[in-house]
Design a protein around this motif. Sequence first.
Motif, short mmCIF file in Angstrom:
data_model
loop_
_atom_site.label_atom_id
_atom_site.label_comp_id
_atom_site.label_asym_id
_atom_site.label_seq_id
_atom_site.Cartn_x
_atom_site.Cartn_y
_atom_site.Cartn_z
N ARG A 49 0.83 -1.21 0.00
CA ARG A 49 0.00 0.00 0.00
C ARG A 49 0.86 1.25 0.00
O ARG A 49 0.59 2.22 -0.73
CB ARG A 49 -0.94 -0.02 1.20
CG ARG A 49 -1.90 1.17 1.25
CD ARG A 49 -2.94 1.00 2.35
NE ARG A 49 -2.34 0.82 3.67
CZ ARG A 49 -2.31 -0.34 4.32
NH1 ARG A 49 -2.81 -1.44 3.77
NH2 ARG A 49 -1.74 -0.43 5.52
N ALA A 50 1.92 1.25 0.81
CA ALA A 50 2.81 2.41 0.86
C ALA A 50 3.49 2.64 -0.48
O ALA A 50 3.65 3.79 -0.91
CB ALA A 50 3.87 2.20 1.95
N ARG A 52 2.23 1.89 -3.51
CA ARG A 52 1.25 2.47 -4.42
C ARG A 52 1.04 3.96 -4.13
O ARG A 52 0.95 4.77 -5.05
CB ARG A 52 -0.08 1.71 -4.30
CG ARG A 52 -0.02 0.28 -4.84
CD ARG A 52 -1.42 -0.29 -4.98
NE ARG A 52 -2.15 -0.32 -3.72
CZ ARG A 52 -2.13 -1.33 -2.88
NH1 ARG A 52 -1.39 -2.42 -3.16
NH2 ARG A 52 -2.83 -1.29 -1.76
N GLU A 53 1.00 4.32 -2.83
CA GLU A 53 0.77 5.72 -2.48
C GLU A 53 1.97 6.58 -2.85
O GLU A 53 1.81 7.72 -3.30
CB GLU A 53 0.48 5.83 -0.99
CG GLU A 53 -0.85 5.21 -0.59
CD GLU A 53 -1.09 5.28 0.91
OE1 GLU A 53 -0.15 5.69 1.64
OE2 GLU A 53 -2.19 4.92 1.35
N ARG A 58 0.71 10.25 -3.19
CA ARG A 58 -0.24 10.53 -2.11
C ARG A 58 0.34 10.27 -0.72
O ARG A 58 -0.30 10.48 0.28
CB ARG A 58 -1.50 9.66 -2.30
CG ARG A 58 -2.24 9.93 -3.59
CD ARG A 58 -3.63 9.28 -3.54
NE ARG A 58 -3.57 7.87 -3.24
CZ ARG A 58 -3.46 6.93 -4.18
NH1 ARG A 58 -3.37 7.27 -5.47
NH2 ARG A 58 -3.44 5.66 -3.85
N HIS A 59 1.58 9.80 -0.62
CA HIS A 59 2.17 9.46 0.68
C HIS A 59 3.02 10.64 1.14
O HIS A 59 4.14 10.82 0.67
CB HIS A 59 3.03 8.18 0.55
CG HIS A 59 3.24 7.49 1.87
ND1 HIS A 59 3.92 8.05 2.91
CD2 HIS A 59 2.81 6.26 2.29
CE1 HIS A 59 3.94 7.21 3.92
NE2 HIS A 59 3.28 6.11 3.58
N GLN A 62 5.96 9.62 3.37
CA GLN A 62 6.64 8.62 2.54
C GLN A 62 7.14 7.42 3.34
O GLN A 62 7.13 6.30 2.85
CB GLN A 62 7.80 9.24 1.75
CG GLN A 62 7.33 10.28 0.72
CD GLN A 62 8.41 10.66 -0.25
OE1 GLN A 62 9.59 10.48 0.02
NE2 GLN A 62 8.03 11.15 -1.41
#
Length: 523
Positions: A49-50, A52-53, A58-59, A62
Amino acid sequence: MVWEDAPYPMLTVDTAGIIEQANEAARLLLAGAAVGVPLARVAPAWLSRAHREVCAGRHGDQRARGPVGGPVFEAHPVHADRRRVTWWLVDVDDQERAVEELRAEREWTAFMVQASVELQSSLNLERCLEATARLAARRLADTALVVMPLAPRQYAIVRCGPRGEVSSERASIDPRTVPGLAEALQGFPPAPTRWIEPAEAPSWVLRDQGGEVGCVAVTALPGHGLPAGALVLLRRTPQAGFSDAEQVFVPLFTAWAGAAISVARLYAEQAAIAETLMAELLPPVTPPLEGVELAARYRAAGDSERVGGDFYDVHPVGGSGRESLVVLGDVSGKGLEAAVLTGKIRNVLRALVPLADDHHRVLELLNGVLLTHGEPTSFVTLVLASIERREQRLGLRLTSAGHPPPLILRNDGRVEPVHGVGTLIGLLEHITSVTESVLLEPGETCLLYSDGIVEARGGPLGDEFFGEERLCEQLRQCAGMPPEAVADRVQMLACQWVGGGEHDDMAVVAITAPREPSHRELP
């Protein structure tokens, strides 16, 4: 090669989530991680998930954190370019453990620095023992005892409790009653630390405890080849043994403390010996003489020195017993070497006091001793004064051996030098001397002094001698004064003349006939 051998798991993943590169640590951590394998297949969901973000922008922070198996890891992304991201994973538990170990090591280092400062700041033995107990109680135990051997079965025991209060005592104990204590007190090589049960320790170890004692440790304080003492540690925790950090730093601390105690003890013993020897070299307290008022003053050449080459002695009974004997002298040299020679000469003169009826014979015998046992350049100048009470007056026999002439201060202010010519002692095989007789009326004074008075160099320009003429002029103003005032004034004037400059030793003795009849001893 650097990538492959990196200690942290590292992965390069493209924007589609396919692993492009994985080092050995990553392959061991994430089973199945290999080139071409989707990240989602081998990595936990939080890492996929991290990724993809991060790729979608969108992270914000980070960084991501989550478990991998059991341990918690923190993943840090690094953008290689727009099409791929490199992740490196850090074991949070290992990191926190490393931070904690670093913090603990810094605390130990700060403790050792403080220990070094406190242990090396003083050569006072008592302070050194107290510092050792206080430092040990602060870091190594709840209560610490320092045990140092004194005489057989006599020990100094310094105790520091949890509140930092230090107490000291001397006690008669048997170290064999504490397992390991006798071995720890043997000195070098140090015995290993011994952990014992509280029940094995005697009452003098366990007293004054604010709570239960869980375990007791006995460790040596190794000195410089001598038994400096032992350290007894009392802990409330029942677990015996040192931690990994303590196993490193406790031997360092005990070695420093033992060395500091050993040095302080050696210094104390040497100071005691020096004080005992110094007592024989210091100018004596003038004893009372019946029917005689007498005062003596002495100042060594150096401000930090207590002894030197000038000396005086007062013997209440000399010769056949009718007279008292006063000796004032000045040996060659300055400082400690001169003081040692002074001590030898004073001892010889004490042995010759029974012969004091014959001043010349005394000087001859002293001259022979110095020629036989002294250094080639060792010599002394002397003035001998035999005093006899004659009703209200004093009869003096004065003999000078190369010494400045005694001065007689009469009641009307006249100052009369007594020029008894004689050779100094210790250089020539044959000596000459002349003994002069003087009578002091009540209130009159005979002043004996060393050349440090008349040769005091100073004045307005700093290079002029005080001189005998100036001494006589000042002495005239002292007519009628008691001997204490005369001696004080003469020494004060010479010291003022010198100012802050260098000067020789100064010795002054004032002998006064009392103004009123007295059959009591005067202080």
